[in-house]
Design an enzyme around this catalytic site. Structure first.
Site, PDB file in Angstrom:
ATOM      1  N   ARG A 161      -8.708 -13.533 -13.927  1.00  0.00           N
ATOM      2  CA  ARG A 161      -8.837 -12.080 -13.967  1.00  0.00           C
ATOM      3  C   ARG A 161      -7.615 -11.445 -13.311  1.00  0.00           C
ATOM      4  NH1 ARG A 161     -13.913 -13.959 -12.227  1.00  0.00           N
ATOM      5  NH2 ARG A 161     -15.637 -13.531 -13.664  1.00  0.00           N
ATOM      6  N   LYS A 187     -15.462 -13.371  -8.840  1.00  0.00           N
ATOM      7  CA  LYS A 187     -16.633 -12.514  -8.711  1.00  0.00           C
ATOM      8  C   LYS A 187     -17.780 -13.294  -8.087  1.00  0.00           C
ATOM      9  CE  LYS A 187     -17.642  -9.590 -11.934  1.00  0.00           C
ATOM     10  NZ  LYS A 187     -17.978  -8.969 -13.246  1.00  0.00           N
ATOM     11  N   HIS A 238      -0.015   6.830 -14.543  1.00  0.00           N
ATOM     12  CA  HIS A 238      -0.538   8.183 -14.374  1.00  0.00           C
ATOM     13  C   HIS A 238      -0.103   8.769 -13.026  1.00  0.00           C
ATOM     14  CE1 HIS A 238      -2.978  10.745 -16.889  1.00  0.00           C
ATOM     15  NE2 HIS A 238      -3.479  11.308 -15.805  1.00  0.00           N
ATOM     16  N   ARG A 241       3.061  10.407 -13.700  1.00  0.00           N
ATOM     17  CA  ARG A 241       2.832  11.683 -14.385  1.00  0.00           C
ATOM     18  C   ARG A 241       2.505  12.770 -13.357  1.00  0.00           C
ATOM     19  NH1 ARG A 241       1.087  14.194 -19.148  1.00  0.00           N
ATOM     20  NH2 ARG A 241      -0.812  15.458 -18.989  1.00  0.00           N
ATOM     21  N   HIS A 264      -1.198  19.959 -21.225  1.00  0.00           N
ATOM     22  CA  HIS A 264      -2.578  20.311 -20.916  1.00  0.00           C
ATOM     23  C   HIS A 264      -3.081  21.361 -21.902  1.00  0.00           C
ATOM     24  CE1 HIS A 264      -2.188  18.993 -16.429  1.00  0.00           C
ATOM     25  NE2 HIS A 264      -2.400  17.984 -17.242  1.00  0.00           N
ATOM     26  N   TYR A 273      -3.208  20.174  -9.110  1.00  0.00           N
ATOM     27  CA  TYR A 273      -2.014  19.935  -8.312  1.00  0.00           C
ATOM     28  C   TYR A 273      -1.901  20.933  -7.155  1.00  0.00           C
ATOM     29  CZ  TYR A 273      -1.000  17.031 -12.303  1.00  0.00           C
ATOM     30  OH  TYR A 273      -1.097  16.087 -13.288  1.00  0.00           O
TER      31      TYR A 273
END
Length: 311
Positions: A161, A187, A238, A241, A264, A273
């Site tokens: 994983r 896990k 992200h 971004r 947006h 923000y």
């Protein structure tokens, strides 16, 4: 006979059942805590009671069902997340059931709420030629290319994983043959050793001396950045971004222009923000005239929520 309160039941569930009896992982405790906190806050809003004043009757099947609908409609959770939240609630009620015999019907109704079925995506995998192309992509004349090649080869051969392969240390890997293997804790905290092929062992044997000077170091490190604060952040595409948006905001660009920049649909989305930018808040605070008042006594919002937040 004193009937256990929701507060005492939850304290026993987390401290006695999860931590002491089941020895649940910190990740499991955190996930269950977040679920119960969300449920308590939702029920408190519905009943107009403080979370610590809620009773088992306030957390009946109707309320839990409404909470699950809230996860769908308001929080837009996926089916998998909804089922995980319900599993945590079921676990709590299985613990509480023998302790509240006079409310067994209420607990049983909650336990009868079914998981939602959902379609499973078809497994996506790479063919032999596709795997070869992926492994050939990194430029092995560079440090990063050799790391990426070793990382990809290890992952595609062992099937680890993401969480397991990123936690690997040099000491977890044995490259001598026979017996080459990676040792992981997956896990459920299950330990296992996954054998390595001769090819993978040879690549790792060449790579690991470059990875880190100490055996307890990461097997596949990122670049060592000279910025301590970044280590506390989970940097994703992200995140970059958001970074672009905050740079524009700090430069004095209007939020409507930032919304167009980011694509947006509404400038309202860009307001996140403004909430995140502490410097803007501090500049606003500096303009506020301070009142001449003595500090009051701190009072936590709710004892039960405070208990959950400290877990």
């Amino acid at each position: 006979m004193n009937v256990p309160t929701v507060t005492s039941l939850l304290q026993g569930f987390f401290t006695e059942r999860l931590v002491r009896q089941l020895q649940a992982s910190p990740q499991t405790v955190s996930a269950y805590r977040d679920t119960m906190k969300l449920l308590l806050v939702f029920a408190a809003q519905e009943t107009k009671k403080a979370p610590s004043r809620l009773t088992i009757d306030d957390l009946d099947a109707v309320t839990v069902g409404a909470f699950l609908s809230h996860l769908d409609d308001q929080r837009h959770n996926s089916t998998a997340t909804r089922n995980a939240r319900l599993a945590a609630i079921h676990s709590f009620y299985r613990y509480a059931l023998p302790l509240i015999p006079d409310r067994a019907h209420t607990a049983s109704q909650v336990l009868a709420i079914p998981r939602r079925r959902h379609d499973r995506a078809i497994v996506s995998y790479l063919s032999g030629p596709e795997t070869d192309a992926l492994l050939a992509a990194p430029d092995r004349t560079t440090w990063y290319g050799r790391r990426d090649h070793a990382l990809l080869l290890t992952t595609v051969q062992t099937g680890l994983r993401v969480s397991e392969v990123t936690r690997l240390t040099i000491a977890d890997i044995t490259t001598t043959t026979p017996g080459a293997a990676v040792h992981t804790t997956g896990k459920g905290r299950k330990e296992r050793a996954t054998p390595l092929t001769r090819q993978t062992a040879a690549v790792l044997r060449a790579w690991l001396p470059e990875a880190w000077p100490a055996p307890n170091g990461p097997a596949f490190p990122t670049q060592r950045l000279d910025c301590p604060s970044i280590s506390a952040k989970h940097v994703t595409p992200h995140t970059l971004r958001h970074t672009a948006a905050m740079a524009l905001l700090h430069a004095g660009v209007d939020t409507s222009v930032i919304a167009l920049w980011l694509g947006h649909q509404s400038p309202v989305t860009t307001h996140i923000y403004l909430h995140a930018d502490m410097t803007i808040k501090e500049r606003a605070l500096a303009r506020v005239h301070e009142s001449n008042t003595a500090p009051g006594r701190y009072r936590p919002a709710d004892d039960l929520i405070d208990f959950l937040e400290r877990l």
